[in-house]
Design an enzyme around this catalytic site. Structure first.
Site, PDB file in Angstrom:
ATOM      1  CE  LYS A  35      31.452 -13.605  -2.801  1.00 50.70           C
ATOM      2  NZ  LYS A  35      31.596 -12.122  -2.974  1.00 50.70           N
ATOM      3  CG  PHE A 146      17.261   3.204  -5.165  1.00 54.78           C
ATOM      4  CD1 PHE A 146      16.965   3.005  -6.503  1.00 54.78           C
ATOM      5  CD2 PHE A 146      17.847   4.406  -4.784  1.00 54.78           C
ATOM      6  CE1 PHE A 146      17.229   3.991  -7.454  1.00 54.78           C
ATOM      7  CE2 PHE A 146      18.112   5.404  -5.727  1.00 54.78           C
ATOM      8  CZ  PHE A 146      17.799   5.194  -7.066  1.00 54.78           C
ATOM      9  CD  GLU A 149      24.643  -4.353   3.609  1.00 56.26           C
ATOM     10  OE1 GLU A 149      25.485  -3.561   3.175  1.00 56.26           O
ATOM     11  OE2 GLU A 149      24.853  -5.146   4.551  1.00 56.26           O
ATOM     12  CE  LYS A 197      23.039   3.855  -4.712  1.00 62.59           C
ATOM     13  NZ  LYS A 197      22.225   2.964  -3.860  1.00 62.59           N
ATOM     14  CG  ASN A 201      22.342   6.045  -0.787  1.00 61.17           C
ATOM     15  OD1 ASN A 201      21.170   5.707  -0.620  1.00 61.17           O
ATOM     16  ND2 ASN A 201      23.277   5.193  -1.140  1.00 61.17           N
ATOM     17  CE  LYS A 244      15.545   3.276  13.436  1.00 62.24           C
ATOM     18  NZ  LYS A 244      15.659   1.817  13.321  1.00 62.24           N
ATOM     19  N   GLY A 250      25.924   3.860   9.480  1.00 62.96           N
ATOM     20  CA  GLY A 250      27.114   3.089   9.118  1.00 62.96           C
ATOM     21  C   GLY A 250      26.803   2.362   7.822  1.00 62.96           C
ATOM     22  CB  CYS A 253      25.223   2.525   0.933  1.00 60.18           C
ATOM     23  SG  CYS A 253      25.182   0.958   0.081  1.00 60.18           S
ATOM     24  CE  LYS A 256      30.306   2.277  -1.869  1.00 61.16           C
ATOM     25  NZ  LYS A 256      30.131   2.569  -3.311  1.00 61.16           N
TER      26      LYS A 256
HETATM   27  C1  UDX Z   1      21.032   2.304   2.258  1.00 64.14           C
HETATM   28  C2  UDX Z   1      19.841   2.852   1.494  1.00 64.14           C
HETATM   29  O1  UDX Z   1      18.676   2.795   2.311  1.00 64.14           O
HETATM   30  C3  UDX Z   1      19.603   2.022   0.221  1.00 64.14           C
HETATM   31  O2  UDX Z   1      18.545   2.596  -0.529  1.00 64.14           O
HETATM   32  C4  UDX Z   1      20.897   2.028  -0.607  1.00 64.14           C
HETATM   33  O3  UDX Z   1      20.739   1.270  -1.793  1.00 64.14           O
HETATM   34  C5  UDX Z   1      22.038   1.471   0.217  1.00 64.14           C
HETATM   35  O4  UDX Z   1      22.200   2.239   1.421  1.00 64.14           O
HETATM   36  P1  UDX Z   1      21.577   0.344   3.925  1.00 64.14           P
HETATM   37  O5  UDX Z   1      22.901   1.028   4.030  1.00 64.14           O
HETATM   38  O6  UDX Z   1      21.529  -1.116   3.705  1.00 64.14           O
HETATM   39  O7  UDX Z   1      20.711   1.027   2.702  1.00 64.14           O
HETATM   40  O8  UDX Z   1      20.815   0.604   5.299  1.00 64.14           O
HETATM   41  P2  UDX Z   1      19.701   1.588   5.823  1.00 64.14           P
HETATM   42  O9  UDX Z   1      18.599   0.769   6.331  1.00 64.14           O
HETATM   43  O10 UDX Z   1      19.394   2.627   4.825  1.00 64.14           O
HETATM   44  O11 UDX Z   1      20.442   2.283   7.098  1.00 64.14           O
HETATM   45  C6  UDX Z   1      21.668   2.940   6.858  1.00 64.14           C
HETATM   46  C7  UDX Z   1      22.233   3.390   8.204  1.00 64.14           C
HETATM   47  O12 UDX Z   1      21.445   4.458   8.729  1.00 64.14           O
HETATM   48  C8  UDX Z   1      22.280   2.308   9.289  1.00 64.14           C
HETATM   49  O13 UDX Z   1      23.510   2.426  10.009  1.00 64.14           O
HETATM   50  C9  UDX Z   1      21.124   2.667  10.207  1.00 64.14           C
HETATM   51  O14 UDX Z   1      21.382   2.293  11.557  1.00 64.14           O
HETATM   52  C10 UDX Z   1      21.095   4.190  10.081  1.00 64.14           C
HETATM   53  N1  UDX Z   1      19.773   4.769  10.313  1.00 64.14           N
HETATM   54  C11 UDX Z   1      18.762   4.468   9.454  1.00 64.14           C
HETATM   55  C12 UDX Z   1      19.594   5.667  11.370  1.00 64.14           C
HETATM   56  O15 UDX Z   1      20.525   5.935  12.142  1.00 64.14           O
HETATM   57  N2  UDX Z   1      18.378   6.232  11.549  1.00 64.14           N
HETATM   58  C13 UDX Z   1      17.320   5.953  10.721  1.00 64.14           C
HETATM   59  O16 UDX Z   1      16.231   6.475  10.946  1.00 64.14           O
HETATM   60  C14 UDX Z   1      17.514   5.035   9.643  1.00 64.14           C
END
Ligand code: UDX
Length: 427
Positions: A35, A146, A149, A197, A201, A244, A250, A253, A256
């Site tokens: 890496k 926060f 991805e 935190k 989540n 949504k 999935g 974060c 877990k």
């Molecule tokens: C999340 C938190 O948003 C972030 O603050 C934290 O630091 C890490 O975890 P992330 O897991 O990268 O970020 O993705 P995010 O955009 O939050 O979506 C998480 C999951 O929720 C995805 O699988 C997404 O498809 C789903 N999702 C999100 C929904 O099903 N409906 C929604 O309205 C929003």
């Protein structure tokens, strides 16, 4: 400031590159030599919007370098710990990497402020401080991230708030690294910072499971989830984000952190029943698309199904806990001939799929000859496909199951598709 970041993952590398952009001198410590070689050439080991060019700039301005061990680093003022804290069976958080990092830092017994960015359950930081940082020239602060991805760089420079858990002296030093970021700062104790935190989540996951249950109910009573969500989200107290409906959450974060909070509650003798329901709803939500497939096709064995999307959400190649993978393997186990495609995550995903699943080179190739298409990740590329033309590649009943409610239902029905969404009004 001179800063070391331990861990070059989704959080550590983003932190290192962004701090370098802000003018700090940063060393990122990563044990994986391959890496390091890749990043030294200016390539990031994962797909993240604008991170590649920021990494190249940081290297060019000599504000960032990579080392394999802390012993190789000019002693810094701040060490950010951003190593992985994966889930163990039952939801417990694996702290082995965090313990190793703290033990190494303590071993130097040189003055430093340790900034914990790895996600550790409430109560962990206090124990780590007592166990490793006993001499008071080594401070400990909790500074949870926060970052979403796919939006991590943007989120780094535009946080809603900066959370600092620790004493004022350490907090003051930490604030120097955020001097160019305009955001409210909350100074609290270590455990409360950790709880902010996890509760953040867990609450976002709760919103998602809630709207998925409402969407499921809409299907029984003939309501339309898009209009319901629109009306619901206009209430300022609720807000439109994270409402949504779809296949559920999935990623690395939400799954877990919700399991870890559930585990923490259990070991403390508290039954966090709402959180358990959130997890349970999410586990079942992705299976509903298979029920819908059966509802239309009857016996699904021997049928051809295309699955569009492998990443857990668009904008990333991360497949961790992606609903698509479980759906694909369940279909394959039922004798369905599955063809899959994802614009970015295909290489990472194919090794996780049963070997008779076909990894296609394009959406068109995956769809060709299929009786049904299941959309599992709302990539812009899938929304923009020429669906009218694609129907000619499919077989009856030209079924589309839109797991993310991202396609134009009425237009697809006009093209002759059998379109089914999640909580969207049936045709
Ligand atoms: C999340 C938190 O948003 C972030 O603050 C934290 O630091 C890490 O975890 P992330 O897991 O990268 O970020 O993705 P995010 O955009 O939050 O979506 C998480 C999951 O929720 C995805 O699988 C997404 O498809 C789903 N999702 C999100 C929904 O099903 N409906 C929604 O309205 C929003």
């Amino acid at each position: 400031m001179d800063i070391a970041v331990i861990g070059a993952g989704y959080v550590g590398l983003v932190a290192a590159v962004c701090l370098a952009k802000s003018g700090h001198m940063v060393t990122c410590i990563e044990k994986d030599k391959n890496k390091i070689e890749m990043m030294d050439r200016g390539h990031t080991p994962f797909f993240e919007e604008s991170l590649d060019e920021l990494l190249k700039t940081a290297l060019m301005t000599e504000r960032l370098d990579f080392k394999q061990a802390l012993s190789e680093v000019k002693w810094p003022e701040i060490i950010i710990v951003a190593v992985g804290t994966p889930t163990l069976p039952g939801g417990r958080v694996d702290l082995s990497q965090v313990n190793m990092a703290l033990a190494e830092i303590a071993g130097f017994s040189k003055p430093v402020t340790v900034v914990m960015k790895s996600t550790v359950t409430p109560g962990t930081g206090r124990r780590l401080k007592e166990k490793y940082l006993r001499n008071n020239n080594q401070q400990y602060v909790s500074n949870p991230e926060f970052l979403r991805e796919g939006r991590a760089v943007y989120d780094w420079f535009n946080p809603d708030r900066i959370i600092i858990g620790g004493d004022r002296k350490a907090a003051g030093q930490l604030m120097e690294i955020y001097s160019d970021i305009d955001a409210p700062v909350i100074l609290t104790d270590i455990t409360s910072a950790e709880m902010i935190k996890y509760s953040s989540n867990a609450f976002l996951a709760t919103k998602i499971s809630f709207i998925n249950e409402i969407a499921n109910l809409c299907e029984y009573v003939g309501a339309d989830i898009d209009d319901v969500t629109n009306g619901l989200g206009m209430d300022r107290r609720i807000g439109k984000d994270f409402l949504k409906a779809g296949l559920g959450y999935g990623g690395s974060c939400f799954p877990k952190d919700t399991r870890a909070l559930d585990y923490l509650s259990s070991v403390n003798g508290y039954n966090f029943s709402l959180l358990r329901a959130v997890i349970d709803v999410n586990n079942k939500q992705k299976l509903r698309v298979i029920q819908k497939l059966r509802w239309v096709l009857g016996d699904i064995s021997g049928r051809n199904v295309a699955v569009l999307g492998l990443a857990f959400k668009p904008g990333t190649d991360d497949i961790r806990e992606s609903p698509a993978l479980e759906i694909i393997n369940l279909l394959a186990e039922e004798g369905v001939q599955v063809a899959v495609y994802d614009p970015v995550a295909l290489p990472k995903a194919c090794s996780h799929l049963l070997n008779h699943v076909i990894c296609s080179d394009s959406a068109e190739q995956a769809i060709s000859g299929s009786h049904a298409v299941i959309l599992t990740t709302e990539w812009e590329q899938f929304i923009k496909l020429d669906w009218q033309k694609l129907k000619e590649l499919m077989k009856e009943p030209y079924l589309i199951i839109d797991g993310r409610n991202c396609l134009p239902a009425e237009k697809l029905r006009q093209f002759g598709y059998r379109y089914i969404g999640i909580g969207r009004l049936a045709e």
